[in-house]
Design an enzyme around this catalytic site. Structure first.
Site, PDB file in Angstrom:
ATOM      1  N   GLU A 157       0.802  -1.233   0.000  1.00  0.00           N
ATOM      2  CA  GLU A 157       0.000   0.000   0.000  1.00  0.00           C
ATOM      3  C   GLU A 157       0.829   1.275   0.000  1.00  0.00           C
ATOM      4  O   GLU A 157       0.593   2.189   0.794  1.00  0.00           O
ATOM      5  CB  GLU A 157      -0.989  -0.038   1.177  1.00  0.00           C
ATOM      6  CG  GLU A 157      -1.948  -1.219   1.041  1.00  0.00           C
ATOM      7  CD  GLU A 157      -2.961  -1.345   2.171  1.00  0.00           C
ATOM      8  OE1 GLU A 157      -3.138  -0.389   2.932  1.00  0.00           O
ATOM      9  OE2 GLU A 157      -3.574  -2.429   2.280  1.00  0.00           O
ATOM     10  N   GLU A 264      -5.620 -10.754  -1.985  1.00  0.00           N
ATOM     11  CA  GLU A 264      -6.481 -10.602  -0.789  1.00  0.00           C
ATOM     12  C   GLU A 264      -7.953 -10.607  -1.194  1.00  0.00           C
ATOM     13  O   GLU A 264      -8.741  -9.772  -0.760  1.00  0.00           O
ATOM     14  CB  GLU A 264      -6.156  -9.290  -0.049  1.00  0.00           C
ATOM     15  CG  GLU A 264      -4.694  -9.158   0.333  1.00  0.00           C
ATOM     16  CD  GLU A 264      -4.383  -7.904   1.139  1.00  0.00           C
ATOM     17  OE1 GLU A 264      -5.310  -7.247   1.646  1.00  0.00           O
ATOM     18  OE2 GLU A 264      -3.192  -7.590   1.261  1.00  0.00           O
TER      19      GLU A 264
HETATM   20  O1  9MR Z   1      -7.397  -8.564   7.939  1.00  0.00           O
HETATM   21  C1  9MR Z   1      -6.411  -7.778   8.584  1.00  0.00           C
HETATM   22  C2  9MR Z   1      -6.938  -7.296   9.940  1.00  0.00           C
HETATM   23  O2  9MR Z   1      -7.124  -8.412  10.801  1.00  0.00           O
HETATM   24  C3  9MR Z   1      -5.954  -6.315  10.569  1.00  0.00           C
HETATM   25  O3  9MR Z   1      -6.516  -5.775  11.753  1.00  0.00           O
HETATM   26  C4  9MR Z   1      -5.608  -5.198   9.595  1.00  0.00           C
HETATM   27  C5  9MR Z   1      -4.513  -4.274  10.138  1.00  0.00           C
HETATM   28  O4  9MR Z   1      -3.284  -4.954  10.286  1.00  0.00           O
HETATM   29  O5  9MR Z   1      -5.133  -5.752   8.359  1.00  0.00           O
HETATM   30  C6  9MR Z   1      -6.081  -6.576   7.722  1.00  0.00           C
HETATM   31  O6  9MR Z   1      -5.533  -7.031   6.503  1.00  0.00           O
HETATM   32  C7  9MR Z   1      -5.237  -6.025   5.556  1.00  0.00           C
HETATM   33  C8  9MR Z   1      -3.983  -6.427   4.817  1.00  0.00           C
HETATM   34  O7  9MR Z   1      -2.936  -6.663   5.717  1.00  0.00           O
HETATM   35  C9  9MR Z   1      -3.567  -5.353   3.811  1.00  0.00           C
HETATM   36  N1  9MR Z   1      -4.660  -5.019   2.933  1.00  0.00           N
HETATM   37  C10 9MR Z   1      -5.948  -4.731   3.549  1.00  0.00           C
HETATM   38  C11 9MR Z   1      -6.334  -5.869   4.500  1.00  0.00           C
HETATM   39  C12 9MR Z   1      -7.720  -5.607   5.093  1.00  0.00           C
HETATM   40  O8  9MR Z   1      -7.705  -4.446   5.867  1.00  0.00           O
END
Ligand code: 9MR
Length: 355
Positions: A157, A264
């Site tokens: 990101e 994802e």
């Molecule tokens: O699913 C993940 C959630 O449990 C966490 O709280 C969050 C922050 O670390 O990240 C979520 O996963 C994200 C991923 O790492 C990057 N792209 C977006 C995903 C959904 O927010």
């Protein structure tokens, strides 16, 4: 079952019942259906391994990724402390069940631990200190999983089409500048030359973001930075975006000679921030099946796409149910809250007949 018949069943909303009657999931899996053509993965937390999601993961998928356990905040909470246990459990599970492992993620701007930015005397860390820490972090984590993690989301990101640099105006840009990307990729490559290295982002199908991502990656490639692929997160919904936009984005990066992965994937049954859907649930589940089928058909038409990873195993565990304002009952994945196959599962499975 012939495709036209399946399409008819889908359109009548009978897909699930017909398919369930025809074959039990115990004998069919996404992993075998997609075989060598695509790795089919799911994101998972270590706590899920011992429950029903773990059973389903081992039975149906050919790859896993840590939903959170490999993120810098979790795996490296202090400069002199690494916490490998939870991520090690995922990697051991993968080995035991013959699954490949994607690594997520080595650098995520907004989720960088605070200690990265602080010097011992309480002053802000210098550019050199931060870069040294970044190299150390990546060398240690990628080195720890060398040969066991086949692909890394090196940077997550980073792209922002609203910036003239195309890069998010975060602390990495403010303290280090755009070089941080090249440093991260080179460090990862040095630590495991066999690992496939990805830059990962969301909304990569939006033209402005896609073009910015392409510009940044072209710059890295021109400098000889080892970037092998684009990770397209693909958090989508029933209603957005168009598959044509996804197709165009995949094509853009394929033309640069890059590998594409869907990293994802999930498909909300709601429109963004609108929790009053126009259709009843059963109809939306069938629409979801059709859209997943069409998306997977699109992916199969792109030979440079090597993996599709869902952001969760089953609907009992999805980040979408923990969003502010969300009712908590979204069903974005292929299996329901009791790990039973949904219409979307059968649509994806039958698109790729057993080889
Ligand atoms: O699913 C993940 C959630 O449990 C966490 O709280 C969050 C922050 O670390 O990240 C979520 O996963 C994200 C991923 O790492 C990057 N792209 C977006 C995903 C959904 O927010």
């Amino acid at each position: 079952m012939p495709r036209p018949l399946l399409a008819l069943l889908l359109s009548l909303g009978l897909w699930n019942a017909a398919a369930l009657a025809a074959e039990p999931t115990a004998t069919r899996s996404l992993a075998t259906a997609y075989g060598a053509r695509l790795k089919i993965g799911a994101a998972v937390e270590p706590e899920q391994l011992a429950d029903a999601d773990g059973v389903l993961l081992a039975r149906q998928f050919s790859s896993l990724v840590a939903e959170n356990a490999m993120k810098p905040l979790r795996i490296h909470p202090q400069e002199d402390r690494y916490v490998f246990g939870p991520a090690d459990a995922l990697v051991a599970f993968a080995k035991q069940h013959g699954l490949a492992v994607r690594g997520h993620t080595l650098l995520w701007g907004s989720h960088t631990p605070d200690w990265f930015w602080q010097a011992a005397d309480g002053q802000p860390a210098t550019r050199e200190q931060v870069l040294q820490r970044l190299k150390q972090h990546i060398a240690t984590v990628v080195g720890h999983y060398r040969g066991r993690v086949y692909a890394w989301d090196v940077v997550n990101e980073a792209i922002d089409p609203n910036q003239s640099s195309c890069l998010r105006d975060d602390r990495w840009m403010q303290v280090v500048g755009p070089d941080y990307l090249a440093v991260a990729f080179r460090a990862a490559h040095a630590a495991d030359p066999q690992a496939r290295l990805f830059i990962n982002d969301f909304n990569t199908q939006e033209p402005a973001k896609r073009d910015c991502l392409a510009r940044v990656v072209k710059g890295l490639l021109a400098e000889g930075v080892p970037v092998q692929g684009i990770g397209h997160q693909t958090h989508i919904s029933l209603y957005w975006p168009s598959l044509a936009a996804i197709d165009q984005s995949l094509t853009t990066f394929a033309r640069l000679g890059l590998e594409n992965q869907i990293t994802e994937l999930d498909m909300s049954l709601y429109q963004h921030h609108d929790y009053q859907p126009p259709q009843p649930l059963a109809q939306r589940l069938n629409l979801q099946a059709e859209r997943y089928r069409d998306l997977m058909a699109l992916v199969l038409a792109h030979p440079e796409v090597t993996a599709v990873t869902w952001w969760g195993v089953a609907d009992d565990h999805s980040w979408l149910n923990h969003q502010p304002g969300a009712p908590g009952d979204d069903q974005p994945l292929l299996f329901d809250r009791q790990q039973r196959p949904k219409p979307a599962y059968w649509a994806v499975l039958h698109l790729r007949p057993h080889e």
